[in-house]
Design an enzyme around this catalytic site. Structure first.
Site, mmCIF file in Angstrom:
data_model
loop_
_atom_site.group_PDB
_atom_site.id
_atom_site.type_symbol
_atom_site.label_atom_id
_atom_site.label_comp_id
_atom_site.label_asym_id
_atom_site.label_seq_id
_atom_site.Cartn_x
_atom_site.Cartn_y
_atom_site.Cartn_z
ATOM 1 N N PHE A 197 -11.945 -4.172 9.005
ATOM 2 C CA PHE A 197 -12.370 -5.108 7.966
ATOM 3 C C PHE A 197 -11.626 -6.442 8.012
ATOM 4 C CE2 PHE A 197 -13.127 -0.940 5.660
ATOM 5 C CZ PHE A 197 -14.454 -0.892 6.045
ATOM 6 N N GLY A 198 -10.719 -6.621 8.971
ATOM 7 C CA GLY A 198 -10.006 -7.882 9.012
ATOM 8 C C GLY A 198 -8.805 -7.848 9.934
ATOM 9 N N ASP A 208 -8.222 7.595 5.675
ATOM 10 C CA ASP A 208 -8.016 6.998 6.995
ATOM 11 C C ASP A 208 -6.556 7.137 7.443
ATOM 12 O OD1 ASP A 208 -8.897 5.812 9.307
ATOM 13 O OD2 ASP A 208 -8.844 3.755 8.539
ATOM 14 N N ILE A 217 -0.445 -9.584 13.996
ATOM 15 C CA ILE A 217 0.270 -8.328 14.251
ATOM 16 C C ILE A 217 -0.657 -7.126 14.225
ATOM 17 C CG2 ILE A 217 2.504 -9.137 13.436
ATOM 18 C CD1 ILE A 217 1.959 -7.918 10.750
#
Length: 1023
Positions: free
Chosen positions: A705-706, A834, A700
């Site tokens: 970072f991932g 962020d 999704i």
């Protein structure tokens, strides 16, 4: 002697020139010293390795090597304008527009006697215009548009005899227009629009014989227009709208008066009298707007206005409600450039002339609404193939709706409501694939609702109410709108289960029909609903439990059906419910007393004879228990009460012991965790199974970072989760994992994502594995709601996700509350670092939660720019476009940075444009884009989808067509709120960190904006 004397003169001249050069150099360095933000790095290249004449933005004269032009427009500069600018004595042009300069304009600018051009527009200068600006005797162009300057206009400006261009618009100037401005004999353009000027227009302005542009709109000017103004034969553009001016138009307008006229905008004043026939002689006229006045009589022929592209006569008293009122329409056939024709809200009678079919094919908007027009809609209207908005509502039109309208493929708004139209709804309307608003309500239409309307995949507002439509509600059609009104018809059968697909549905009214069956369970999926009316049908059964998810509901009407069962307690927990009508059904049992049930004026339960209890004002019988009915003796009741008490006490003690033992085991089982966040103990295998092997179908989202996967845990009961799997090959992924765990373990807030657990393990290949497991947010990220992906555009069955203004304001408040908590109310100030739409997630109630704390930092205090760790400037501190400018220059992390990112987010929610949009280049960015539109052009830069939703709710509400001015009030509130949101977003994203707002103030301002939008406060209460 003579050679020595000449040598002396040469040496003296050289010394003076060198001294002048040094003054210029030092002045430029002093100018740079007052700049706190240099986004594009232009001033950083001003160094000693180059002569200052070669510095970017500097132009020098060839002879003296002195600065003649300083051009730093659109350079991302913020700071003060140094008084040393006055030492650049050879300066002829100063271009500082489109930056973020603040504070006052230094009076030293009056020393620049050679200055010819001064452009300071679109900054944040405040205070008054320096009086000694009159010393700049060579000044030809003075542009101060779009600042926050205040005070009265200095009369000294009148001494600038060479001035050709004077732009003072969009400031806070007050007082009167100085009569001495009539001395500006060279002036060609005078603009003082959007200020607080009052009193009358000075008669002396009639002396400005060179004037071509005269703009005084949106002030508080009153009185009549002085006759001398009509002597300005050079006038091409004249704007005087939104004042309190009155009087009549002169007989020679466009002939002997203003023969060069191109643009004439007088709307929203108090002018009266007829529209003079002489206006037709203004052959250069392209824009003519006199709406919202009190003009009367017939409109003359406009056949000679061949350049006309905009004609706006709406909201007057034009026409005499007789045949021939619309003859002027035939004269517009010669206006081949015509794009906008708006004559609504007048007193025009007669029939629509067939000649309307021969008007310009460039027409984009046609409005004949709210008149007394009779007859049929000409079939040839379909020839106008480029029309985008077509409005004939609130007239006396009869006959059928022409099939030919289906040829207008660009049409997005069709408004035919409140007429006497009959026949079927044409199936050809399904060809209008761009249609977003369709109102056919309050006519005499019959037959069924055509299935083809389901092909209008962008439909947002559909109102077919109060006709004689019959048959079932088509399943295909009900998959579309945000606003759906089918009330007052003869519709039969049940409400389709497919209504549950409308997760963006805000308004649903199917009252006064013959619908049967039960309320569909799927209706609970319409989580955006604020109004739901099923009144006066043949519905039966109970109120479904699934409706408990409709927590945004404000008006709920189930009256006059055959519903039964008990009244659910969850209705009392709806926080926004204001009106609940359950009357004339067959409900039974106890009426709740919480929430909306506390207010008798907000609830109606009359006509339900088996109800009891509730608050006294409902005047219902008391509820009688079964024990009371059997007549138990007081002694028996006492024994039972004592026994229950003893048993209850024992149970409490047992539960306490059980709780303590379980808590001890839980503490023991988690004592080895260094993260302190585990509520569930999950292994790599558990997460592999939950995500179907980290299947691509469950992916999704992906970040720096991932990747994030949707998963289903089956430990106790099925539970949807979001699993963020860290890419440990990426630099700083492990630090991000630790930072997110450390942050989320110690904070709790309704607007922060809930971290369920963290997994630090190894996979089946022996590699390190780290993952974070969050509560799943069913409505995805804010980014998905603001921007349509290429995939969605290519899928015609998908209606793009939409957010109305109320939803956007609520989401903005949610995010602001989260940041206020992080900055000001947590145990130690936290900076998120962020903030962007991808990191704002929406739950089933459309409540926004801030997520992704992988870059979060702890601070010593809320305003301290020094974090406790990871403060080096080479560490990534956000996402391009949302990162504040000071971070890019090595500045330390601070709460001001989050405020900047939030401001950009707010502007993105308003405009629908990403800060990285291709249009933002060459110094233009999202902040400046919005700032330049304030305040008068905010509607132009808003998200088009948002504008369509709000225009539909403001302009097509049938209430507006019968004398009630509520929609006009709604429109004013929407415009006020859009402007206020734009100002707030700009204020949060200014270049200088310490000039940005605190998040607690942002929450307060947005709450006030929401109150204004909801009508609980007047727009005037918002500054």
């Amino acid at each position: 002697m003579q050679p020595l004397f000449l040598l002396f003169l040469f040496s003296s001249a050289s010394s003076l020139r060198l001294a002048g050069n040094e003054v210029d150099r030092l002045s430029l360095l002093a100018f740079r010293a007052e700049i706190v933000t240099d986004t594009l790095g232009i001033l950083s290249s001003w160094n000693e390795s180059l002569h200052f004449c070669h510095w970017p933005g500097i132009t020098c004269g060839r002879r003296h090597q002195r600065v003649t032009v300083l051009d730093l427009q659109s350079s991302g500069l913020a700071g003060h304008l140094s008084p040393h600018i006055g030492n650049l004595s050879f300066l002829r042009a100063l271009y500082l527009q489109n930056n973020s300069f603040s504070h006052t304009i230094p009076p030293e600018i009056g020393r620049l006697f050679r200055l010819e051009r001064l452009f300071l527009y679109n900054n944040s200068f405040s205070g008054q215009i320096p009086f000694n600006i009159s010393h700049c005797s060579n000044l030809q162009y003075l542009d101060l548009f779009g600042n926050t300057l205040s005070g009265e206009l200095p009369t000294e400006i009148a001494s600038l005899s060479k001035l050709q261009f004077l732009q003072l618009g969009v400031n806070n100037f007050c007082g009167k227009i100085p009569p001495s401005f009539g001395n500006l004999s060279s002036l060609q353009k005078l603009s003082a629009s959007v200020n607080n000027l009052h009193r009358g227009i000075p008669n002396s302005l009639g002396q400005l014989k060179s004037l071509t542009h005269f703009l005084l709109n949106e002030n508080y000017l009153n009185g009549t227009i002085p006759p001398s103004i009509y002597n300005l034969s050079s006038i091409k553009v004249i704007y005087m709208y939104q004042n309190n001016l009155h009087g009549t138009l002169p007989p020679g307008l466009g002939h002997t008066i203003f023969p060069n006229l191109q643009t004439f905008v007088f709307h929203t004043n108090q002018f009266t009298g007829p529209v003079r026939a002489s206006i037709s002689n203004a052959s250069n006229l392209s824009l003519f707007s006199i709406s919202s006045n009190k003009f009367i009589g017939k409109v003359p022929s406009l056949a000679r206005l061949s350049n006309l592209y905009w004609l706006d006569l709406q909201e007057n008293n034009l026409g005499n409600n007789e045949e021939g009122d619309l003859d002027f329409v035939s004269s517009l056939v010669n206006c081949t450039n015509l794009e906008v024709l708006s004559v609504g809200h007048n007193n025009f009678g007669g029939v629509l002339p067939e000649s309307i079919s021969n008007l310009s094919t460039n027409l984009r908007e046609i409005g004949f609404h709210e008149n007394q027009i009779r007859g049929n809609i000409p079939i040839g209207v379909g020839n106008l193939i480029n029309v985008e908005r077509l409005g004939f509502f609130a007239n006396l039109l009869a006959g059928t709706i022409p099939n030919s309208i289906g040829k207008q493929s660009k049409l997005y708004g069709l408004f035919l409501d409140w007429n006497e139209l009959s026949g079927n709804v044409p199936s050809s309307l399904g060809n209008l694939t761009s249609l977003s608003s369709l109102t056919l309500n309050s006519n005499k239409l019959n037959g069924s609702i055509p299935q083809s309307l389901g092909d209008c995949r962008f439909m947002i507002y559909l109102d077919l109410s109060h006709n004689n439509l019959s048959g079932p509600i088509p399943k295909h059609v009900i998959n579309l709108p945000v606003y759906l009104n089918l009330s007052g018809n003869q519709l039969t059968e049940s409400i389709p289960m497919e209504v549950g697909n409308l997760q963006h549905l805000v308004f649903l009214d199917v009252s006064e029909n013959k619908l049967s069956g039960e309320i569909p369970q799927s209706l609970g999926s319409c989580i955006s609903l604020t109004t739901l009316s099923l009144r006066e049908n043949l519905l039966q059964g109970t109120i479904p439990k699934s409706l408990s998810s409709l927590r945004g509901i404000e008006d709920f009407d189930l009256s006059r059906n055959n519903l039964s069962g008990i009244i659910p307690n969850y209705l009392g927990s709806f926080p926004f419910l204001q009106n609940l009508n359950l009357s004339f059904n067959d409900f039974e049992g106890v009426v709740p007393i919480q929430g909306v049930f506390k207010n008798a004026s907000a609830v109606s339960v009359v006509g339900n004879t088996r109800l009891c209890g509730g608050i006294p004002h409902l005047r219902l019988p008391k509820c009688i228990s079964k024990q009371s009915k059997r007549g138990l003796s007081p002694k028996v009741i006492l024994i039972i009460s004592v026994s229950c008490g003893v048993v209850g006490l024992v149970l409490v003690l047992l539960l306490a012991l059980l709780y303590r033992s379980r808590k001890a085991r839980a503490l023991k089982s988690t004592s080895g965790s260094s993260l302190g966040v585990s509520l569930l103990r999950l292994s790599y295998g558990d997460l592999l199974k939950a995500t179907d092997g980290f299947s691509a179908s469950n992916l999704i989202g992906a970040g720096s970072f991932g990747s994030v996967y949707k998963g289903i845990l089956n430990q106790h009961e099925e539970r949807n989760v979001a699993v963020k799997v860290l890419n440990l090959q990426t630099s700083r992924a492990s630090k991000s994992f630790i930072a997110e765990c450390e942050t989320l373990k110690s904070i709790r807030h309704r607007n922060l994502v809930k971290l369920l657990t963290a997994c630090s393990s190894i996979d089946f290949q022996g590699n390190d594995f780290k993952a974070l497991v969050y509560e799943f947010m069913v409505n995805g990220s804010l980014d998905e709601w603001l921007h349509i992906s290429a995939e969605e555009v290519d899928r015609p069955a998908n209606l793009p996700k939409t957010l109305n203004l109320t939803q956007r304001v609520n989401i903005a408040i949610d995010v602001a509350c989260a940041l206020d908590y992080l900055h000001n109310r947590s145990h130690m100030p936290i900076v998120h670092c962020d903030i962007k739409p991808n990191n704002i997630l929406l739950d089933s109630d459309m409540t926004a939660c801030v997520g992704d704390f992988g870059l979060a930092r702890y601070l010593r205090d809320a305003s301290c720019p020094s974090p406790l760790h990871d403060s080096s400037s080479n560490v990534r501190k956000g996402t391009i476009g949302y990162t504040p400018p000071e971070y890019g220059m090595g500045g330390e992390v601070s709460t001001y940075g989050d405020v900047y990112s939030y401001g950009i987010l707010l502007l993105e929610m308003l405009t629908g444009k990403r800060p990285t949009d291709d249009m933002f280049n060459g110094g233009m960015d999202l902040h400046n884009f919005v700032m330049m539109a304030l305040p008068e052009r905010v509607g132009v830069i808003c998200d088009p989808l948002l504008v369509q939703i709000e225009e539909s709710s403001c302009s097509t509400n049938p209430i507006s067509n019968r004398g009630n001015h509520a929609p006009n009030d709604r429109r004013k509130r929407v415009v006020k709120c859009l402007t206020s949101i734009a100002r707030l977003g700009v204020a949060c994203s200014v270049a200088m960190p310490r000039e940005r707002k605190d998040m607690s103030n942002v929450v307060a301002e947005l709450s006030l904006i929401r109150d204004v939008l909801n009508g609980t406060r007047m727009p005037s209460e918002y500054p």
